[in-house]
Design an enzyme around this catalytic site. Structure first.
Site, mmCIF file in Angstrom:
data_model
loop_
_atom_site.group_PDB
_atom_site.id
_atom_site.type_symbol
_atom_site.label_atom_id
_atom_site.label_comp_id
_atom_site.label_asym_id
_atom_site.label_seq_id
_atom_site.Cartn_x
_atom_site.Cartn_y
_atom_site.Cartn_z
ATOM 1 N N GLY A 9 -32.160 24.485 -35.585
ATOM 2 C CA GLY A 9 -32.349 23.849 -34.278
ATOM 3 C C GLY A 9 -31.520 24.548 -33.212
ATOM 4 O O GLY A 9 -30.953 23.909 -32.323
ATOM 5 N N ILE A 36 -37.753 25.955 -35.004
ATOM 6 C CA ILE A 36 -39.182 25.920 -35.324
ATOM 7 C C ILE A 36 -39.987 26.703 -34.284
ATOM 8 O O ILE A 36 -41.104 27.096 -34.503
ATOM 9 C CB ILE A 36 -39.679 24.454 -35.462
ATOM 10 C CG1 ILE A 36 -40.999 24.388 -36.202
ATOM 11 C CG2 ILE A 36 -39.738 23.755 -34.109
ATOM 12 C CD1 ILE A 36 -41.240 23.079 -36.902
ATOM 13 N N TYR A 143 -33.808 6.286 -33.910
ATOM 14 C CA TYR A 143 -32.819 7.373 -33.916
ATOM 15 C C TYR A 143 -31.483 6.874 -34.481
ATOM 16 O O TYR A 143 -30.874 7.515 -35.340
ATOM 17 C CB TYR A 143 -32.665 7.865 -32.477
ATOM 18 C CG TYR A 143 -31.642 8.932 -32.247
ATOM 19 C CD1 TYR A 143 -31.854 10.235 -32.692
ATOM 20 C CD2 TYR A 143 -30.471 8.665 -31.537
ATOM 21 C CE1 TYR A 143 -30.917 11.231 -32.438
ATOM 22 C CE2 TYR A 143 -29.539 9.647 -31.277
ATOM 23 C CZ TYR A 143 -29.771 10.933 -31.734
ATOM 24 O OH TYR A 143 -28.840 11.904 -31.480
#
Ligand code: SER
Length: 311
Positions: A9, A36, A143
């Site tokens: 990330g 990604i 989250y």
């Protein structure tokens, strides 16, 4: 010092600056950035870059083997506001990526792991002011639930398998290089961009919403200090409370007006208000200070000054 590091990330708000800081401190060729999506020129030209899906165990394992990675920083995640829209995807990304990395630790394929938790791990029943390290936690967002479960997993892998995993509960992070994406604290970055562009900002939280915040340089320094600390000084293997400042949108607007007297702010709270209301206003980070010498350097005034200098 030679140390082979992988950041998952690396294109995100924290990942970008963390990668550059690690490349500056260690041998840049041994600091592998991955995401990604394709990285910026800055990320791809200053050291190795790999396209990598953090939910794919085999793909991470290949990169770990290829570069003989010792340390992994897992910064891939879906943030609070977006996660409310895509609960299943958020849970899958946030949990699968963590378990992948913890399993690599368990298999002794990597030596050390950093994983971020958040103030979102707390919930509406948590004491709001000076929230203690150890307290009632009943997160009400997807989250937050993923962060709470993640903290439990980290502690479990440390106790059961001796995995050297370290973590902090980041507050809202303010930075100029990369925009945050999909968080509830994003207003504190957007506001500077809009102040420069339009001289006005419509805030999605109401004026008196106090939240814990931190300037990115402090967050990066905390992360690197924790990762360098001797294992024996780390008494918490779930995640450390971490604090620098707390303020409301109204106070932030006042701080901006000291530099741009014509700046105006309006308030139009949306679904993110409820998320913010479930989080602490301020955090007690005594344990981080005692265990590994944490000291923040940026308050709101200093943050505003640097943001306008850099943007
Ligand atoms: N800054 C994050 C968010 O707002 C909290 O960790 O989602």
């Amino acid at each position: 010092m030679q140390k082979s590091i992988l950041i998952l990330g690396a294109c995100g708000q924290i990942g970008t600056e963390l990668t550059m800081a690690l490349r500056k401190k260690y041998n840049a060729e041994m600091v592998v950035a991955s995401d990604i999506r394709e990285g910026s020129q800055e990320l791809t030209q200053s050291g190795p870059f790999e396209i990598l899906d953090a939910t794919n165990y085999e793909a991470i394992e290949d990169v770990v083997m290829h570069y003989e990675i010792e340390e992994v920083y897992l910064m891939a995640a879906m943030l609070s506001a977006t996660a409310e829209k895509f609960p299943n995807r958020a849970w899958n990304l946030n949990m699968t990526s963590l378990l992948n990395v913890l399993d690599l630790g368990k298999e002794k394929k990597i030596d050390k792991i950093f994983w971020p938790s958040s103030i979102a791990v707390f919930g509406p029943n948590t004491p709001k002011d000076n929230t203690p390290q150890s307290t009632l936690m009943e997160p009400s967002t997807v989250y937050g639930i993923s962060k709470q479960a993640g903290e439990r997993w980290c502690e479990y892998y440390f106790n059961k398998y001796g995995v050297d995993v370290r973590s902090v509960r980041y507050p809202g992070l303010i930075s100029w290089k990369t925009l945050p994406g999909g968080g509830t604290t994003d207003y504190a970055v957007e506001i500077y961009h809009e102040a420069l562009k339009k001289g006005n900002y419509t805030c999605f939280l109401n004026q008196d919403t106090y939240l814990p915040m931190m300037y990115m340089d402090d967050a990066i320094r905390a992360t690197m200090t924790l990762m360098e600390a001797p294992s024996k000084s780390i008494s918490i293997r779930s995640s450390y409370n971490l604090a620098a400042m707390s303020f409301s949108p109204k106070e932030m607007a006042t701080s901006i007006q000291r530099h741009k007297p014509d700046f105006t702010i309006d308030y139009s709270p949306d679904f993110r208000q409820q998320i913010a209301d479930s989080w602490p206003s301020s955090i007690d980070d005594t344990m981080a200070r005692e265990d590994w010498g944490w000291q923040p350097q940026f308050d709101l005034e200093k943050t505003t000054k640097v943001m306008f200098e850099k943007l």
